[in-house]
Scaffold this active site. Structure first.
Site, PDB file in Angstrom:
ATOM      1  N   HIS A  62      43.094 -16.054  -4.261  1.00  0.00           N
ATOM      2  CA  HIS A  62      42.806 -17.483  -4.394  1.00  0.00           C
ATOM      3  C   HIS A  62      42.692 -17.863  -5.871  1.00  0.00           C
ATOM      4  O   HIS A  62      43.343 -18.813  -6.333  1.00  0.00           O
ATOM      5  CB  HIS A  62      41.506 -17.783  -3.645  1.00  0.00           C
ATOM      6  CG  HIS A  62      41.013 -19.185  -3.786  1.00  0.00           C
ATOM      7  ND1 HIS A  62      40.988 -20.070  -2.728  1.00  0.00           N
ATOM      8  CD2 HIS A  62      40.494 -19.864  -4.852  1.00  0.00           C
ATOM      9  CE1 HIS A  62      40.492 -21.231  -3.141  1.00  0.00           C
ATOM     10  NE2 HIS A  62      40.172 -21.124  -4.423  1.00  0.00           N
ATOM     11  N   GLU A  63      41.875 -17.120  -6.606  1.00  0.00           N
ATOM     12  CA  GLU A  63      41.682 -17.419  -8.019  1.00  0.00           C
ATOM     13  C   GLU A  63      42.943 -17.125  -8.834  1.00  0.00           C
ATOM     14  O   GLU A  63      43.258 -17.829  -9.801  1.00  0.00           O
ATOM     15  CB  GLU A  63      40.494 -16.621  -8.569  1.00  0.00           C
ATOM     16  CG  GLU A  63      39.181 -16.827  -7.832  1.00  0.00           C
ATOM     17  CD  GLU A  63      38.697 -18.271  -7.853  1.00  0.00           C
ATOM     18  OE1 GLU A  63      39.304 -19.106  -8.574  1.00  0.00           O
ATOM     19  OE2 GLU A  63      37.735 -18.583  -7.151  1.00  0.00           O
ATOM     20  N   HIS A  66      45.231 -20.104  -8.649  1.00  0.00           N
ATOM     21  CA  HIS A  66      44.817 -21.146  -9.601  1.00  0.00           C
ATOM     22  C   HIS A  66      45.316 -20.802 -11.008  1.00  0.00           C
ATOM     23  O   HIS A  66      45.892 -21.651 -11.706  1.00  0.00           O
ATOM     24  CB  HIS A  66      43.289 -21.256  -9.642  1.00  0.00           C
ATOM     25  CG  HIS A  66      42.681 -21.956  -8.477  1.00  0.00           C
ATOM     26  ND1 HIS A  66      43.083 -23.202  -8.051  1.00  0.00           N
ATOM     27  CD2 HIS A  66      41.658 -21.599  -7.644  1.00  0.00           C
ATOM     28  CE1 HIS A  66      42.346 -23.582  -7.014  1.00  0.00           C
ATOM     29  NE2 HIS A  66      41.480 -22.621  -6.749  1.00  0.00           N
TER      30      HIS A  66
END
Length: 261
Positions: A62-63, A66
């Protein structure tokens, strides 16, 4: 070695997958095998390890999403910060990014999103790019959920060991909750980050003080029984589209909480 060569070496090192992430992924694979094969004397503990390690892997991805999107949108500082290594220890707020989401998972079986990598928004030009940077994380959770549920949708999971089916269903449910909750337009969550570039300066100024409390506010609202019931009805409806029934999810949750038996 020239300065340019040193910078390139350093940059390359910041892009290599971290041994920390590989270790977490290895725990997921080994514990998943233990659940599948029945090798573990306590399958509940094996399910626990599989779900927690799988959840942390998804948080790292997820990170990473980003960070990778921010890099391609103009924030070249991402590489120097080590965010592309998938190492959770490199995150600006490791407590929010990893510890709190895992704690929420243990407390309520809810896949709440965590904190984020630090992105220098001033380097990114264009509202669409800003929105894409925020949307990238929860989209990864949605993709991860689809991949986990694909065997159920295709009917291939029916011949798999039941405990593994239950663990997979529970982990998939967590990914769906993470994606939905993260897309809420609440200050501090990615959903708000998607719409923020399109808001007026005055609105953003008024909302900014509430951003640090958005995650905790969502967690508190979900503890209201009526809200919690409606929310999980929606979750079960979504996973049901992929052939995952609530019985499998509930059994996965039961196995996961081995310490309560």
């Amino acid at each position: 070695m020239s300065v340019i060569q040193m910078r390139r070496t350093h940059s390359g090192g910041d892009r290599r997958v971290s041994p920390v992430f590989l270790g977490i992924a290895a725990v997921m694979v080994v514990s998943g095998w233990a659940v599948w094969s029945g090798f573990a004397s306590d399958r509940g503990f094996a399910v626990f390890l599989f779900v927690v390690s799988g959840w942390v892997v998804s948080l790292c991805l997820h990170e990473y999403a980003h960070a990778r999107t921010a890099l391609h949108s103009g924030d070249t500082s991402i590489t120097e910060k080590g965010y592309l290594t998938l190492n959770p220890l490199k995150y600006t707020h490791a407590l929010l990014s990893i510890v709190l989401p895992v704690l929420f998972l243990l407390m309520g079986g809810i896949g709440l999103p965590g904190g984020a990598v630090f992105i220098e928004r001033g380097r990114i030009r264009g509202r669409i790019r800003h929105s894409l940077v925020s949307a990238a994380g929860p989209l990864v959770n949605a993709l991860f959920a689809v991949l986990l549920m694909l065997p159920f949708a295709l009917g291939t999971a029916g011949g798999w060991p039941l405990e593994f089916q239950y663990a997979l269903a529970f982990l998939a449910m967590l990914q769906v909750t993470a994606a939905l909750l993260n897309f809420l337009p609440v200050p501090g969550l990615d959903g708000y980050g998607v719409i923020e570039p399109w808001l007026s300066y005055e609105v953003k100024r008024q909302v900014a003080p509430f951003a640090p409390f958005g995650l905790l506010a969502v967690f508190g609202v979900l503890y209201i029984h009526s809200v919690n019931t409606r929310f999980f009805e929606l979750i079960y409806t979504i996973v049901g589209w992929f052939g995952v029934d609530r019985y499998s999810v509930a059994n996965g949750d039961f196995l996961f909480r081995f310490w309560q038996r």
